[in-house]
Every structure is written in C-alpha cells, then in structure tokens.
Write a protein that holds these residues in place. Structure first.
Motif, PDB file in Angstrom:
ATOM      1  N   HIS A  72     -19.260   6.487   4.648  1.00  0.00           N
ATOM      2  CA  HIS A  72     -18.844   5.872   5.911  1.00  0.00           C
ATOM      3  C   HIS A  72     -17.344   5.724   5.904  1.00  0.00           C
ATOM      4  O   HIS A  72     -16.783   5.322   4.908  1.00  0.00           O
ATOM      5  N   LYS A 101     -27.558   0.124   8.587  1.00  0.00           N
ATOM      6  CA  LYS A 101     -27.016   1.284   7.887  1.00  0.00           C
ATOM      7  C   LYS A 101     -25.654   0.998   7.295  1.00  0.00           C
ATOM      8  O   LYS A 101     -25.223   1.626   6.350  1.00  0.00           O
ATOM      9  N   LEU A 102     -24.976   0.051   7.920  1.00  0.00           N
ATOM     10  CA  LEU A 102     -23.594  -0.221   7.557  1.00  0.00           C
ATOM     11  C   LEU A 102     -23.392  -1.729   7.586  1.00  0.00           C
ATOM     12  O   LEU A 102     -23.796  -2.388   8.533  1.00  0.00           O
ATOM     13  N   ARG A 118     -10.640  -2.796   2.341  1.00  0.00           N
ATOM     14  CA  ARG A 118      -9.266  -3.154   2.704  1.00  0.00           C
ATOM     15  C   ARG A 118      -8.902  -4.489   2.093  1.00  0.00           C
ATOM     16  O   ARG A 118      -9.657  -5.458   2.215  1.00  0.00           O
ATOM     17  N   VAL A 133     -27.976   2.038   0.201  1.00  0.00           N
ATOM     18  CA  VAL A 133     -27.598   2.659  -1.075  1.00  0.00           C
ATOM     19  C   VAL A 133     -27.289   1.592  -2.125  1.00  0.00           C
ATOM     20  O   VAL A 133     -27.722   1.680  -3.270  1.00  0.00           O
ATOM     21  N   PHE A 151     -14.643   2.913  -3.496  1.00  0.00           N
ATOM     22  CA  PHE A 151     -15.635   3.915  -3.104  1.00  0.00           C
ATOM     23  C   PHE A 151     -15.803   5.006  -4.144  1.00  0.00           C
ATOM     24  O   PHE A 151     -16.813   5.670  -4.205  1.00  0.00           O
ATOM     25  N   ARG A 152     -14.784   5.170  -4.989  1.00  0.00           N
ATOM     26  CA  ARG A 152     -14.906   6.196  -6.028  1.00  0.00           C
ATOM     27  C   ARG A 152     -15.805   5.739  -7.166  1.00  0.00           C
ATOM     28  O   ARG A 152     -16.212   6.528  -7.989  1.00  0.00           O
ATOM     29  N   ARG A 186       0.824  -1.198   0.000  1.00  0.00           N
ATOM     30  CA  ARG A 186       0.000   0.000   0.000  1.00  0.00           C
ATOM     31  C   ARG A 186       0.861   1.253   0.000  1.00  0.00           C
ATOM     32  O   ARG A 186       0.542   2.244  -0.647  1.00  0.00           O
ATOM     33  N   PRO A 229     -16.632  11.545  -4.850  1.00  0.00           N
ATOM     34  CA  PRO A 229     -17.633  11.536  -3.787  1.00  0.00           C
ATOM     35  C   PRO A 229     -17.004  11.040  -2.495  1.00  0.00           C
ATOM     36  O   PRO A 229     -16.284  10.060  -2.479  1.00  0.00           O
ATOM     37  N   ILE A 250     -20.359   2.530  -1.418  1.00  0.00           N
ATOM     38  CA  ILE A 250     -19.286   1.735  -0.840  1.00  0.00           C
ATOM     39  C   ILE A 250     -18.377   2.620  -0.004  1.00  0.00           C
ATOM     40  O   ILE A 250     -18.011   3.721  -0.432  1.00  0.00           O
ATOM     41  N   GLU A 293      -9.005  -0.822  -3.243  1.00  0.00           N
ATOM     42  CA  GLU A 293      -9.170   0.042  -2.074  1.00  0.00           C
ATOM     43  C   GLU A 293      -9.744   1.400  -2.472  1.00  0.00           C
ATOM     44  O   GLU A 293     -10.017   2.229  -1.612  1.00  0.00           O
ATOM     45  N   ALA A 297     -23.052   0.639   2.439  1.00  0.00           N
ATOM     46  CA  ALA A 297     -24.333   1.031   3.014  1.00  0.00           C
ATOM     47  C   ALA A 297     -25.434   0.254   2.320  1.00  0.00           C
ATOM     48  O   ALA A 297     -25.726   0.513   1.161  1.00  0.00           O
TER      49      ALA A 297
END
Lengths: 62, 866
Positions: A61, B123-124, B157, B173, B147-148, A40, A57, B153, B144, B170
C-alpha cells in the motif's frame, strides 16, 4: 485603458490559484510538521548495490 | 558522518581489542576506537553504550553490548538497511530483549484495536504510535523504512517534534501486535498509555493558518486596487476604475470579514452577552464600521472606502495571534492520570498470564506487577513482597513495604520482585484518579477574561464611545448632521484598537520564546501575565525541591576500611531495595571485584544480612542490628533514612540517605522570601520540618502529610483569602493544586517526560532560575503597559483627526500600519532587553542546545511503560 480590467481579472485568477494551492497544502497537513521534513531530506536514498540487497519488497500500500 | 572501516585483516586481530578494529571514522579521519584505549571504554557498535565485561558479544568484527543490539544489527544487515549506521554515530537504542513475545497481544483485542486506530477499512489500517526513543535522523530513516522489514507494513511517517510515527499496514497480513513487536525488536518500542485510547487532534493551528492566508491574500490585492486613488489617478482614469476596483475590493473583503475575522465576531458577541467589555468589542465595532462605511461609499459611488485598512487590520491582528500561539508540540500541558498509566497490564488467570488492556481489568482480577511497573488500580497484595514507591503520586520519599493483605494504591511503582495483586476498584475510581473529579478540572483555563489587555480595553472602550458621542453632539450643535455621522463612524474606525491588540501578543509571545530557550515552557503567553501578579508561592517537596534521582548519602561513625566498604557493596548489590542500590552506587569502588556472597537474607522494612567472603555483614535498622547481636556505639545521626551497618558483630557506622536539595534552591528561597509568601505542601511525613523551616524562613507555612485533595483545598483557601497563588510541583498528587493555582508549574526531569496538567513545564535544573523568571514576568507586564501607552498615544492623534471629521482613507491607511509596526517593534525589542536585564538571555545559544539536548538527547525520557 479598459484593457487593464482584463489584466486585473487575469492577475486575480492567478493569485486565486495560488490561494487555492495554499488552502490545499494547509488542509493536507503540510504545515503541521515542520521539523521532520528538514531531517528527512538529509538522507539519500540508498544506492542499490549489486547482490547485497535483495529485491526489497514493494509495499502493498502506498 | 561516520563510515564503517574494515581495514584490518582478521589475522591481524589476535590480541587486539575488538573495539580498535571497527571504529567509526569521522570527517577528520580519527578513529573513535584508537589503539591503546582501555577495554572498559569499548562501546557497543549499535547503541554506543559501554560494553560490560562478560556481557559483550562479537559478530562479524562488530562489538555489541548485548544480544538485543546484535539482533537488531543482523536484522538491519539482512534487510539491506545497514545505511542506518552511516546516518549517525552509533545511532541505535539499546534493546532489552523482551522475556515474552506476548507483551503486545492485548493490542489485538478488537475494542483496543478500534480505539487505537486512526483509520481502518479492513484492508488498510493506520495507527499512530508515540515513540519517545526517536532522537536522530537515523531513527527517522529507519522507522520510515519499516516496510522493508515486514511486507505487511506500508508507509510510515515520523513526526519528530511529537516523537510519533504514523504507520499504515494491512491488517490481513500483519496484526497490530506484530507491528508493535517489530518496533520493539529494533529498539523503538511504542509507549502506550491510557490517554492513547481517546485522543483528539486540535485543529486550531491549521485554522489560524488558513485565516491568515486568506486575509493576507485579500489585503495584498485590495491594496493594489487602492493605489490609484492614493496617488490621485482617478482624475484621468475616470470613474471606471473606482467602480470596478471598489466592487472587487468589496467582494475580496467579504471572506476576510466572514471567515478570517470570525473569532472576533464570536468573542465580541460572547463578551457582550456576559456583559464584560473585552478588547474584541471595539475591534468588532471598528470592523463593522469600516466595512459598512466602505460599502456605503463604494455603492453610493462617492468614495473608495477603507477596505485596504480593514483587510490589513485583520491580517495584522491574526499575525499577532499566531505569534502568541507558539505551541510546544512535544509537550503535553493537558495530561491527566491517563497519560501516566500504561495501557496494558499482565493478568493472571487459570489459563496462564495474559496481557490485557487496563480498561478491561475488573474488580477481583489478579494482576502481576513486576519490578519498575506501575500499580494500575487500587488493589490488595496477595503474593510476593511489596515495596511500593509512591513518590510520584503522594510525595512520600521512602518506598513503603507491604505484606500480604495490605492495600496498594494505584500509581505506586513496585520496586524489587514481582508481586501479585487483586484489584479492589477499577482504574477510573481509584484513590488517586478520583482527584480528577474535582470541579477544578472542569473549568476552562485558557480563556480568562481578567487579562491585562481586557482591563485596559475596558477603560479604552468607554473613552472611545464618549469621544464618538461628543463628536456627534458637537457637530449636531454646529448644525452639520452629515459631518456628525461621518465623525461618529470615523472615530469608531480609527479607535479600532489594532495596536493595542498587538501590544500584548507580541510582548508575551516574545517572553514565551525567551523562556522556552531556557527550558521553561509556557502553555501560552497569558501565563506571563498571571505570573506577574502572583503573591504566594506554594511548593511541593519531593521531586520538586529535592532531587529524587540523585539523593545524598552521608556516613557517620568510624570510616569504613576499603575492604569493608567492598563487603557492604557486595551485600547491597544483592538487594533490589532502593536504599541498598543507592548505597551500592555511592560506595561502589571496585566493580570488577567479585566477592563470594552466601546466605543472603532480607526482611522488608527491617534489613538484610549475608556472609560475604567469609565475614558476616548486616545492614538495616537499629532493631535489626540488635536482633543480630551487633554491638557497639551508634553515632547520633541527622534526620533522614538511616541504614546501620555491622560487620562481624561490630557496629561499623550509619549511613544516612537524605533527600538532597536541588542545586541553588537555598539561594532561591532566600531571594523569594522577601517578596512572596511561601508555603510548603508535602505529602511526605514531617521528619524534615526543621530543615525546611529554616530554608523557607519563619513566616512560611509548612504542611506535611497532605493528600492530593488537601493540597487542592489549601490553594483554594488561600485564593478565597484574596491571594494569587502559584503552585510548583511535580507529581500526580500535585495535579489538583497545579490546576487550582493561578499558575501551576510542573517540574520535570527531562523535557518530554510525563507531567500533570499545568501552565508551565520547567526542566528541573531551571528551578533555581525561578526568581529571575518571576522578576522577568513582572517587568514584561510593565512592557505590555508601555505598549498600551504608545498605542494609546496613536489613538489620541487618530481620534482627534476623526472627531474633526477630516479622516480620509489615506490617513487611515498610513496611521494604522505605522502604529502597529511601532508597537510590535517596541514590544519585541523591549522584552528582549528586559530578558537580558534579568539575566535570562545572556547564554541563550548555549542553553538552546541544552534544552534541545534534553528533549532530543540520547538519554530517553523515561515514560511509564507497560
């Protein structure tokens, strides 16, 4: 010489602090995966280029 | 690493192959797509695989081998993730576009979701996926940054060693199926097997780490407190230090004794209860004697005790344990059939096809199994032409043709077109999985009491107790009862077999590391000891001794003309039958040559025919030839699967597909047959008996047509006759025998691929090293014995001092670490030297890379996919 008792208590306290940190690190799983962190760190965060990246975005979380 | 170079203007591109324009330049400035390179070498800019003519795509000056790769590229570009391509040279994975987007729908079933998720509060949610495709830094980075790509998301990891990614998302979503679909779209489809439904994390490693940490902490501090007394500083500091330091040491040693040494107490108690003397008994006795003696001396105010030795002893012992517990995380030594079966299956209902979890499949359901997929449950064929490859589950080397109404067994892999099945039994009760109900799977393997260490320690313990008692009697007779008690505890303390306890872990642990570098992974160090005493070797045939992935093809009769072989290739390309594919691959000369094929017809189990470029080409069994009026002389052929070829009604020779032995297996067998009794346990039919009889030697027992239970029973029977049996196998049908054997070796094609539960996982090219590995394990056992001798010598010195009643904490503090260090150095050094003598360590560096390449290389380990 009695002052040494104080010093020893202080040193024990300090060492105990390190032990606590170790226990915390071990419990939070930091020693479970020793391969991936090494990979990493090879990756730089991408430098934001003007216009080329849309506002990424924020993950909802953490 | 590489950078995208876009130096040429589009106008300059005319007539230039696209591969020359965009290349990845490495540090030396050499463009990978040099001018003059032939078009055939054009590789995909995403996955690095060669682009086939006609299938490649171009976009924005980049070349892709398929639509899938291009989609990923555009997706990453649009999401600002183009840095992916700078992290490695063409780091992507080839993406097969899914035919239907509903493949992952079964994940949204509440029961499946609940079983898969690690955590969920509405929620998670957190899920851990196994992704064998992970192979480089770029993969880690991309996964990793998931989320983008999807706002639902959160953090993801990657655990590279385990090839896992833990994703937080989530559920409001994005659904679980959405996460899986996204991963599939970028080329990292998660592999979900039945085993994923109930996984338990083994906390063993973490606990041992904590135990060592605490023991080390106490050891260091107690040692500091003990220094004044070692150097005789008491004389001028007065009793103050002694009282304070003694009290602190007692306090510090307490958690070490209770928490760090807890395994030794438990194990000693257990072995006393079972009336077996293990090494842990004298260790526990020594620890108890050390602490009680120290507490008595310190509280009584007339000594400083042996607490530094106590903590040090536990610390060293635990270090030895950690050294032996080298785990190979990415390997599964405990997999059962659930790791082999996919999690989902396509079910055909009145409402259409749906993807469901296997656990929901009920008797009578109609399932659709496509080419390359597993039959998940015992079933009856109700539609399509079945050709089922059972090589992994029964050892049969040839695929079995099935017609409607035939039974198909769980674990077989369909080759060819899609088939429809009606389930007869639920997954857990199928013919194959019932093997796991055998008692062999219920016994614990890891805690064997019959170890070399324990055999020695039994003698050792008896001797120590005798000396201790003799010392007591001696001093009592001499009229010194005080000295008698001191001598008794001293003997117990000194005899505490620290060095003895370290000899085996460090020797076996080193041996384990040496072998791991070669691609031979041991469940634990104990396996080396077991291998050393083995006297009978049982081998599976298909996939173990023979190489199913690269079968041999021999041609008999008149050689084919080049144009004729092109005709046969064209015919064989039409079929999905494995023989046809092998022949096409073996003959395949001119890939670009497109021959016109008309009227293709294939009858499973018999043959196929077509008009190729105007000529009639027939291939198949002899009877098939006769029924098509092919005449001529057929040559005599050796055993194997024969494919007859006829062109324009004339016999044109026979091709024999035989199972090719793995390289150097013949030499291996020759060297093994002197020392070991050999046996062959095959699930295949006996058509290759003669060949293997000559390979194994006359004394060997060969058994064919064995069911998985038969194999297990055979091993049991051998063991009942007092033999120590090692089983070498690869498939699920060997699972019982692997488990029952004293040592089970699973041979895998590429580390990380599925293998049934075993003691050793051996990368298939290494099977030729089996002889040296066995030799090495025998010599390693000798090293362990020599280590015992050295520590025994130390103990004799210590015990003589102790029995004389003149043991002091300083002598104890010197003798204990000194003996431990000598034994450890000897163990590691001698084992490495032994490895070199056996020819196992010579090219260690080169082989490390080989082993790593196998597990982390580009070629994905083919795992059962849904």
């Amino acid at each position: 010489m009695e002052v040494i008792i104080l010093l020893i208590l202080a040193s024990l306290l300090l060492a105990g602090g390190f032990l606590a940190v170790f226990i915390w690190a071990s419990r939070s799983g930091q020693f479970e995966d020793t391969t991936t962190p090494a990979m990493r760190m090879l990756v730089d965060d991408p430098a934001p280029k003007a216009g080329s990246i849309r506002q990424s975005p924020k993950p909802k979380h953490p | 690493m590489g950078r995208w170079t876009r130096t040429l203007e589009p106008a300059a591109l005319a007539g230039v192959n696209a591969g020359e324009v965009v290349g990845l330049a490495d540090g030396s400035g050499v463009l990978s797509g040099e001018s003059g390179s032939p078009p055939a070498s054009t590789t995909c800019d995403h996955c690095g695989e060669p682009c086939k003519d006609g299938a490649s795509m171009e976009s924005e000056g980049h070349v892709f081998c398929c639509q899938g790769c291009q989609t990923v590229f555009s997706l990453l570009q649009a999401s600002g993730l183009e840095d992916f391509y700078q992290l490695g040279e063409r780091p992507g994975r080839r993406v097969e576009l899914a035919e239907d987007g509903r493949r992952w729908e079964f994940l949204d079933d509440p029961t499946v979701t609940r079983q898969l998720l690690d955590f969920d509060n509405g929620k998670l949610a957190k899920v851990t996926f196994h992704v064998p495709a992970i192979h480089c830094v770029a993969c880690v980075w991309l996964l990793e940054n998931l989320f983008r790509l999807n706002p639902g998301i959160g953090k993801s990891r990657v655990n590279f060693a385990r090839r896992e990614v833990a994703i937080t998302y989530a559920p409001e979503v994005v659904r679980l199926s959405g996460v899986a679909t996204l991963m599939e779209r970028i080329g990292y489809a998660p592999v979900l097997t039945l085993a994923a439904l109930d996984r338990g994390q083994a906390p063993g490693v973490r606990r041992l780490g904590l135990q060592i940490g605490i023991a080390g902490f106490a050891f260091g501090n107690i040692m500091l407190f003990s220094l004044p007394s070692y150097f005789g500083l008491d004389s001028w500091s007065g009793p103050l230090f002694r009282t304070w330091f003694g009290a602190l040491s007692l306090l510090l040693a307490l958690p070490v004794l209770i928490y760090s040494a807890s395994d030794y107490w438990r194990s000693a108690l257990a072995s006393l209860r079972q009336r077996v003397l293990t090494l842990d008994v004298p260790i526990a006795a020594g620890l108890a004697a050390l602490y009680l003696q120290s507490a008595w001396e310190i509280l009584g105010g007339f000594g400083e005790g042996y607490l530094d030795s106590t903590a040090g002893l536990i610390f060293f012992l635990l270090c030895g344990r950690a050294f032996q517990q080298k785990t190979h995380e990415h390997l599964g030594f405990d997999r059962d059939y659930r790791g082999f079966f996919p999690l989902s299956v396509l079910r055909r209902t009145a409402r259409g096809d749906e993807s469901v979890s296997i656990s929901q499949v009920q008797t009578g359901d109609c399932l659709v199994v496509r080419n390359g997929e597993l039959v998940p449950a015992d079933a009856r064929l109700i539609g399509g032409e079945g050709l089922v490859d059972y090589s992994f589950v029964t050892g049969e080397s040839d695929p079995v043709p099935c017609v409607i109404g035939d039974h198909v067994y769980a674990g077989g892999r369909q080759v060819g077109g899609a088939i429809e099945l009606e389930t007869v039994k639920p997954v857990s009760q199928s013919y194959l999985t019932s093997l796991w109900n055998d008692e062999a799977f219920r016994k614990q393997r890891d805690n064997s009491l019959e170890t070399l260490t324990n055999r020695y320690s039994r003698r050792f313990t008896v001797i120590v107790v005798c000396i201790a008692l003799a010392a007591v009697t001696g001093w009592l007779v001499a009229g010194q009862p005080g000295r008698a008690l001191k001598a008794f505890t001293s003997v117990l303390i000194v005899a505490c077999p620290c060095a003895l306890a370290l000899a085996a872990p460090f020797t076996l642990g080193t041996a384990q590391r040496v072998l791991a570098r070669l691609g031979i992974f041991l469940r634990n160090g104990q396996v080396v000891e077991n291998m050393a005493v083995v006297d009978t070797l049982a081998f599976d045939k298909t996939g173990t001794l023979t190489d199913t992935e690269a079968p041999g093809l021999s041609r008999h009769g008149e050689p084919l003309e080049p144009n004729e072989s092109a005709l046969v290739t064209a015919l064989c390309r039409q079929s999905t039958h494995p023989y046809a594919r092998r022949i096409a691959a073996a003959l395949g000369t001119a890939p670009g040559m497109a021959l016109d094929v008309a009227g293709f017809e294939e009858v499973p189990g018999r043959g196929m025919k077509a008009i190729v470029a105007g000529r009639q080409v027939v291939a198949g069994s002899k009877a098939w030839m006769e029924s098509h009026g092919v005449t001529g002389d057929w040559p005599e052929v050796p055993a194997g699967s024969a494919v007859h070829v006829g062109i324009d009604g004339r016999a044109r020779g026979v091709m024999v597909l035989s199972n090719r032995l793995r390289p150097r297996v013949d030499q291996l067998m020759e060297s093994l047959s002197d020392r070991y009794e050999l046996a062959l346990l095959s699930g295949d039919n006996a058509h290759e008996r003669d060949r293997f009889q000559s390979l194994f030697g006359d004394r060997a027992r060969l058994h064919f047509n064995l069911s998985p239970q038969d194999k297990l029973a055979f091993i049991k029977q051998l063991q009942a006759g007092g033999r120590k049996v090692m089983m070498v196998g690869d498939g699920l049908n060997d699972a019982g025998a692997l488990r029952q054997g004293d040592v089970g070796i699973a041979v895998v094609e590429g580390v990380g691929k599925f293998s049934p539960a075993s003691d050793v996982i051996l990368d298939s090219p290494r099977i030729s090293n089996l002889g040296s590995v066995l030799e090495f394990s025998r010599r390693t056992a000798r090293v362990v014995r020599a280590g015992f001798m050295i520590s025994g010598a130390y103990n004799v010195i210590g015990v003589s001092i102790a029995a004389a009643g003149i043991l002091s904490p300083v002598i104890c503090a010197i003798l204990m670490p000194l003996s431990s260090v000598t034994v450890v150095l000897f163990a590691v050094g001698a084992t490495r030297w032994t490895a070199r003598r056996c020819g196992l360590a010579t090219t260690a560096v080169e082989k490390t890379e080989g082993a790593l390449g196998a597990s982390a290389g580009r070629v994905p380990a083919v795992e059962p996919a849904t």
